[in-house]
Scaffold this active site. Structure first.
Site, PDB file in Angstrom:
ATOM      1  N   TYR A   1       0.818  -1.209   0.000  1.00 26.17           N
ATOM      2  CA  TYR A   1       0.000   0.000   0.000  1.00 26.17           C
ATOM      3  C   TYR A   1       0.853   1.261   0.000  1.00 26.17           C
ATOM      4  O   TYR A   1       0.443   2.295  -0.538  1.00 26.17           O
ATOM      5  CB  TYR A   1      -0.955  -0.009   1.195  1.00 26.17           C
ATOM      6  CG  TYR A   1      -2.139  -0.924   0.999  1.00 26.17           C
ATOM      7  CD1 TYR A   1      -3.300  -0.452   0.382  1.00 26.17           C
ATOM      8  CD2 TYR A   1      -2.094  -2.242   1.401  1.00 26.17           C
ATOM      9  CE1 TYR A   1      -4.385  -1.281   0.180  1.00 26.17           C
ATOM     10  CE2 TYR A   1      -3.173  -3.089   1.203  1.00 26.17           C
ATOM     11  CZ  TYR A   1      -4.316  -2.599   0.585  1.00 26.17           C
ATOM     12  OH  TYR A   1      -5.389  -3.435   0.386  1.00 26.17           O
TER      13      TYR A   1
ATOM     14  N   GLU B   1      -8.040  -7.109   5.463  1.00 27.11           N
ATOM     15  CA  GLU B   1      -7.277  -8.190   4.841  1.00 27.11           C
ATOM     16  C   GLU B   1      -6.492  -8.986   5.869  1.00 27.11           C
ATOM     17  O   GLU B   1      -6.309 -10.202   5.701  1.00 27.11           O
ATOM     18  CB  GLU B   1      -6.365  -7.600   3.758  1.00 27.11           C
ATOM     19  CG  GLU B   1      -7.156  -7.119   2.554  1.00 27.11           C
ATOM     20  CD  GLU B   1      -6.415  -6.135   1.665  1.00 27.11           C
ATOM     21  OE1 GLU B   1      -5.178  -6.006   1.827  1.00 27.11           O
ATOM     22  OE2 GLU B   1      -7.074  -5.479   0.833  1.00 27.11           O
TER      23      GLU B   1
END
Length: 466
Positions: free
Chosen positions: A140, A182
């Site tokens: 990310y 997640e």
């Protein structure tokens, strides 16, 4: 290019409670509940009201130039991080589908920055996809850095401009939600018997041509260890080396076989060019042309939030083309099911035929030549009186018998389907090309089916959006 002042239009949407009921696994309900809560929480949010307004001010620019921005972003990120080419779908990069899908997602987030909870169902879908691709928290940071620089470079805004700071805060806030959701999915994999993290080698134990376009691959673990129970309707991500690209490529394929069979079966359509300028699929072509029995491919563990919900009601499965693959898994499971989708049928507990819920399998194909698994489905129907089939062929052959080999010539029109095949208290599942699904969804609503009973999945990038 400078941001255009926001027009003041506010987009709102209701999030239907599609997931109520006792048949959802605990991890799914936990992720869904926590994602909505996290998205809607206003306490300790990183974004200020001024930053939110700056993000909303970019909506007109995103509508006009969003695809150009995301296309630039992908090219920049993959150029700077070439190892990510084995994570992203290079076929969708080639066609522009991935840039278009991301542009839509960025726009939706900007439009709903005040009430991002409306995006929770989409975030759930993306989280499953990310986990299936083994995307982790450090990824990310890479995406965020390249996204912010792309906004700066495409819109000619300095990196120290408050607009970049606002989008940086907005991105980090959303990334934290993804990372948290997640992590819960990864934790679930760690504790699920037979499941695994990362990539696992599987042998192609059998390869079967199912139609002119689709072949099935029976995949068994190379390590000889157990497989996890999966939810019928879920998919696996397969990774294989693509010679043309000189790198590995991942693709998601629905599991088309019976859960608990000791192997995983996928049924893959060969994506051939049908229109001028359209390229063949990298992975599907590799599987059809270069992968044989005895070869090894890599898989990540089953994933996905499109799966059978409740075997204690009638179920209507509506598909087109290769969209029948998750429906076949659901059908196999329902025929062997008592009540709990996680419980396999035991011979000494087999329900009486009259107590078994009905399954209605409605399928559309161009012709029988491209109708995969039709003999398997027909055999199941003959063996089980509660499985009812309705087939629509656009082009039926003269040798095929109406009422036996197919039931209507032309496209699938639900108004021509017997009413008893569409019980209003059933659960409905749709899978196939997006235009097909839009049409069937509208038809079901017109027939009085409650939208909460309609569940869908579209193959490809971007989801179905119905």
């Amino acid at each position: 290019m400078r941001p255009v002042p926001f027009s003041g239009r506010k987009i709102t949407a209701a999030v239907p409670d599609l997931y109520a009921g006792s048949h959802f696994p605990a991890w799914f309900m936990l992720i869904r509940t926590m994602t909505v809560t996290e998205l809607n929480s206003t306490e300790d949010r990183m974004l200020t009201q001024e930053q939110k307004q700056l993000v909303k001010d970019t909506v007109p620019v995103l509508k006009e130039n969003g695809v150009a921005l995301t296309d630039y972003f992908y090219k920049r990120m993959l150029r700077n991080n070439p190892d990510l080419q084995e994570v992203f779908n290079m076929g969708h990069q080639r066609s522009g589908a991935q840039a278009k899908a991301l542009a839509g997602a960025v726009l939706a987030y900007a439009e709903n920055i005040d009430e991002p909870g409306v995006l929770a169902p989409v975030i759930e879908l993306i989280c499953h996809k990310h986990v299936s691709l083994n995307i982790k928290a450090p990824d990310y940071s890479i995406v965020g850095e390249n996204l912010l620089h792309s906004i700066s470079e495409v819109l000619s805004v300095p990196m120290d401009n408050p607009l970049i700071g606002a989008w940086g805060a907005a991105y980090q806030e959303l990334a934290d939600i993804f990372i948290g959701a997640e992590k819960r999915l990864y934790d679930e994999r760690r504790t699920t018997p037979g499941s695994w993290l990362g990539w696992r080698d599987f042998n192609v134990s059998k390869k079967v041509k199912e139609s002119e376009e689709i072949s099935s691959f029976y995949l068994t673990p190379a390590d000889g260890q157990a497989l996890p129970d999966y939810r019928p309707g879920q998919y696996v991500t397969l990774r294989v080396f693509v010679t043309e690209l000189g790198l590995k490529q991942p693709r998601q394929y629905s599991l088309s076989g019976k859960p608990g069979a000791g192997y995983l079966r996928i049924s893959v359509k060969r994506e051939d060019p049908r229109a001028e300028g359209q390229d063949p699929g990298y992975v599907s072509s590799t599987l059809h042309n270069a992968v044989s029995e005895g070869d090894t491919v890599e898989l990540s563990a089953p994933a996905g939030n499109f799966f059978l919900l409740n075997p204690e009601v009638d179920n209507v499965l509506i598909s087109a083309g290769v969209g029948l693959t998750p429906m076949m898994s659901m059908t196999h499971h329902l025929l062997a099911e008592i009540a709990d989708p996680n419980t396999s049928l035991k011979a000494d507990h087999a329900p009486q035929i009259q107590d078994r819920k009905q399954i209605f399998f409605l399928h559309a194909a161009r012709s029988s030549d491209v109708h995969a698994l039709r003999q398997e489905l027909a055999a199941l129907s003959k063996q089980n009186s509660n499985l009812h089939i309705f087939i629509a062929y656009e082009q039926a052959k003269e040798t095929e018998v109406l009422g036996e080999d197919y039931h209507v010539q032309g496209r699938l029109d639900l108004s021509a389907v017997p009413a008893e095949y569409l019980p209003p208290d059933a659960d409905f599942y749709l899978c196939g090309p997006v235009p097909f699904m839009h049409e069937q969804y509208r038809s079901l609503l017109a027939l009085g089916i409650a939208k909460e009973r309609i569940h869908s999945e579209a193959f490809g990038t971007g989801g179905v959006g119905i």
